[in-house]
Enzyme design. Structure first.
Site, PDB file in Angstrom:
ATOM      1  N   ASP A   1      34.104  34.654   9.799  1.00 35.00           N
ATOM      2  CA  ASP A   1      33.262  34.034  10.811  1.00 35.00           C
ATOM      3  C   ASP A   1      32.132  33.295  10.089  1.00 35.00           C
ATOM      4  OD1 ASP A   1      32.044  33.641  13.448  1.00 35.00           O
ATOM      5  OD2 ASP A   1      30.605  35.162  12.807  1.00 35.00           O
TER       6      ASP A   1
ATOM      7  N   ASP B   1      28.603  31.968  11.862  1.00 34.79           N
ATOM      8  CA  ASP B   1      27.263  32.321  12.329  1.00 34.79           C
ATOM      9  C   ASP B   1      27.064  33.832  12.328  1.00 34.79           C
ATOM     10  OD1 ASP B   1      26.132  29.671  13.062  1.00 34.79           O
ATOM     11  OD2 ASP B   1      27.856  29.635  14.397  1.00 34.79           O
TER      12      ASP B   1
END
Length: 224
Positions: A20, A22
């Site tokens: 991922d 953020d």
């Protein structure tokens, strides 16, 4: 296997890593909060309640949770505006501690970025954080469903050429961890939001992780 990096040392092995962005590689909380507080105020919603559900999902999916009776077309329209605002607002966007060294360590190992951001936003945030963009990435343009749906992680695995069970996901959000589990993948939780989801391993940041390429072709993730 469960590990809390602050108290134990443990190891996970994988053949590919799905990352991922953020909250996992990039700390963009300041930008996210500014944009979503503005949106919440414009729609008469409590910003603090809104911020509890924004992380991990694409914007339209968050809006659908918060305003379930609103036509989805309006959510998509607002999402386009939100993406433009977030792409333009990179003030305070910085790398998660340890992210530069981590990405350097896995540069020649199988890995992919799997993010709810679109191409423009992922470019803007990785650039602002001075992080190299993985050669393989799955963005909002590549999927039809937002996390917590597993589509993005499954696409990332298949693009790299690995089965779901061979992959370890790095995630910070509830929606992202649910997506990884739905894809049949193990999860390293990063940061405070991830801890409550009881991931397979947890680190406060990426300084608590060491990567080793094994002769078998596997990747060893060592937590300390």
């Amino acid at each position: 296997m469960t590990a809390t990096a602050s108290t134990t040392t443990s190891v996970l092995t994988a053949r590919a890593l799905l990352l991922d962005m953020d909250g996992t590689l990039v700390n963009s909380d300041a930008s996210v909060e500014r944009c979503w507080r503005l949106w919440a105020s414009e729609h008469g919603l409590d910003p603090e309640e809104v911020l509890k559900v924004v992380h991990g999902r694409q914007g339209y999916a968050t809006m659908a949770v918060l305003l379930p009776d609103r036509p989805m077309e309006q959510n998509y329209a607002d999402n386009r505006v939100m993406l433009a605002q977030e792409t333009a607002d990179t003030e305070g966007v910085v790398p998660i501690p340890g992210a530069p060294a981590f990405l350097s360590a896995i540069a020649e190992l199988p890995h992919a970025l799997v993010t709810s951001a679109d191409v423009a936003l992922s470019d803007a945030r990785m650039t602002a954080a001075a992080l190299p963009m993985p050669r393989t990435r799955v963005t909002a343009e590549n999927v039809t469903a937002s996390k917590p749906h597993p589509e993005g992680f499954l696409l990332g695995a298949s693009t790299l050429g690995f089965a779901p069970e061979d992959c370890v996901v790095f995630e910070d959000s509830e929606a992202g961890i649910e997506a990884a589990r739905a894809a049949g993948m193990r999860v390293v939780g990063v940061g405070p939001r991830a801890r409550a989801m009881s991931p397979d391993a947890h680190v406060e940041d990426l300084t608590q992780l060491r990567v080793e390429a094994l002769p078998t072709g596997e990747i060893a993730l060592r937590f300390s």
